[in-house]
Design a protein around this motif. Sequence first.
Motif, short mmCIF file in Angstrom:
data_model
loop_
_atom_site.label_atom_id
_atom_site.label_comp_id
_atom_site.label_asym_id
_atom_site.label_seq_id
_atom_site.Cartn_x
_atom_site.Cartn_y
_atom_site.Cartn_z
N UNK A 172 0.84 -1.20 0.00
CA UNK A 172 0.00 0.00 0.00
C UNK A 172 0.87 1.25 0.00
N UNK A 173 1.95 1.21 0.80
CA UNK A 173 2.86 2.36 0.85
C UNK A 173 3.54 2.58 -0.50
N UNK A 174 3.97 1.46 -1.11
CA UNK A 174 4.60 1.58 -2.42
C UNK A 174 3.61 2.13 -3.45
N UNK A 175 2.38 1.66 -3.37
CA UNK A 175 1.36 2.16 -4.28
C UNK A 175 1.10 3.65 -4.07
N UNK A 176 1.04 4.06 -2.79
CA UNK A 176 0.82 5.48 -2.49
C UNK A 176 1.98 6.32 -3.00
N UNK A 177 3.22 5.80 -2.81
CA UNK A 177 4.40 6.53 -3.30
C UNK A 177 4.39 6.63 -4.82
N UNK A 178 3.99 5.51 -5.47
CA UNK A 178 3.91 5.52 -6.93
C UNK A 178 2.86 6.51 -7.41
N UNK A 179 1.71 6.54 -6.74
CA UNK A 179 0.66 7.48 -7.12
C UNK A 179 1.11 8.92 -6.89
N UNK A 180 1.88 9.14 -5.81
CA UNK A 180 2.38 10.49 -5.54
C UNK A 180 3.36 10.93 -6.63
#
Length: 498
Positions: A172-180
């Motif tokens: 989830x954190x990686x996804x959030x970072x990718x989305x950011x």
Amino acid sequence: MTKESLDNPKAGPAAAKVENTGPREANNGLSSPSYDTADRDHVDGALRGSEERLRLALEIGGLASWDWHIASGKVVWNDRHFLQQGYAVGEVLPSYQAWLDRLHPDDRDETVALIEAARDGRSTFHHEFRALWPDGSIHWRAARGRFFYDESGAPVRMIGVAEDITEQKLAVQRMAASEARLRLALEAGRMAPFEWSLDDALPPLSDDLRRRVDFGDAGARLEEGRTRHHPDDAALLNKTRQRALDGDDTFADFEFRRLTADAQVRWLQVRSEIVRDNLGRPRKLVGVQLDVTEQRENEERLRLLMLEVDHRAKNLLFVVQSMVSLAKAGDLETYRQALLGRIESLSRAHQLLAESRWSGGDLRQLLTEELGPYGLGDNGHIKLDGPPISLPARHAQALALCLHELATNAAKYGALSVDEGVLTVRWRSSHGQLELSWIERGGAPVVAPKRSGFGGTLLKRSLQPFGGRVELHWAELGLSAQITLPLQANPDPEPDPA
């Protein structure tokens, strides 16, 4: 409630009442049957089988389990419970404190409070929290537990399971970072996500783009938004949609216009991929949407500039052609000097206009450039008097030639040919016209020419295409010239070749 309150509940007995399972008298006077050894073996075997199935289920599901007897403080963990908290199996005696020691300090108060709330409210405990291992690594756990109570309502036992969700959290954190990162990239590129269902006749407006440009009510989606599409783009958008539906293209790139809340036109560019369903039918366009209004305006300005350059070059070549064909001189050197002087005057005017990006020429600066070589500002020899006036680019070029002819004539025969001579140039703006007076005094005696040479012809013709004129007065005191010239450019004046 603190850890001690959980270990030592005040309400209720220490353990639930255990009923005797031996023979006893029933209400109807009959005795319940007693179990022989074979029956007990059968029950014990069934119990062991059930426990084994439970153990295997927990193992396969990767679940940790605990069984906490509150009054005695005894806690039973399965092997995975040890491992999820960073312990080796059997490394410590299972206890509430051993669990608390590995609970992340920032999560302790909230987690303990939720356990107490579940106990007091007779609800299921469900919470995600972090375990802090001795090596400093953090591991996320999702736990569910339930309290059991004795006949008096006192909590005596809590049973629960926990799952290690560290990988899910990291994902989830990686996804959030990718989305950011994607969001930053879109913002840096002035782009916004775009999705157009091909069931809709017209493309929608991205909410991200709507926030950057005031296109009106944010709640206005397709139905209200249709009125904001430029009417001239309807055929283009319909063709784009139909091509996506009927063709086998992978991508669809196009541009269209939208009207803002204050009726301004904005150009939007879409770069998208055609998304198809399982049967290969196109369903929607997904991509990015860009506001390219500034780019479009720059392209239009460049197009107009190219037309302007072309026209100016044509006019300039005509002027040079006229200077060459009309110039007269007794010898080649005199001819050359006259021609070079006029070309240099054009060059100075051109430089002046280039410095202003061809937005116009300042009249005073134009006069300063032309009269500077003759001692402008020295002992009042040349006087300039007038307000700031900006001339259209074409007018400035034509006037520069006129001023050059007048200055050259004054230097040869008029006020600038002797030290006592004075040249005064006055100008003003009146009813959209430039009115300029050129007055020479103190020079050599003036004699009107018997025939008009190239200079006189150039003076008369240079301003005609722009609605201007030059009037010359040959007086005994000196030459005077009156120049009038519109201060607004004609749409597209053509030079007069006659």
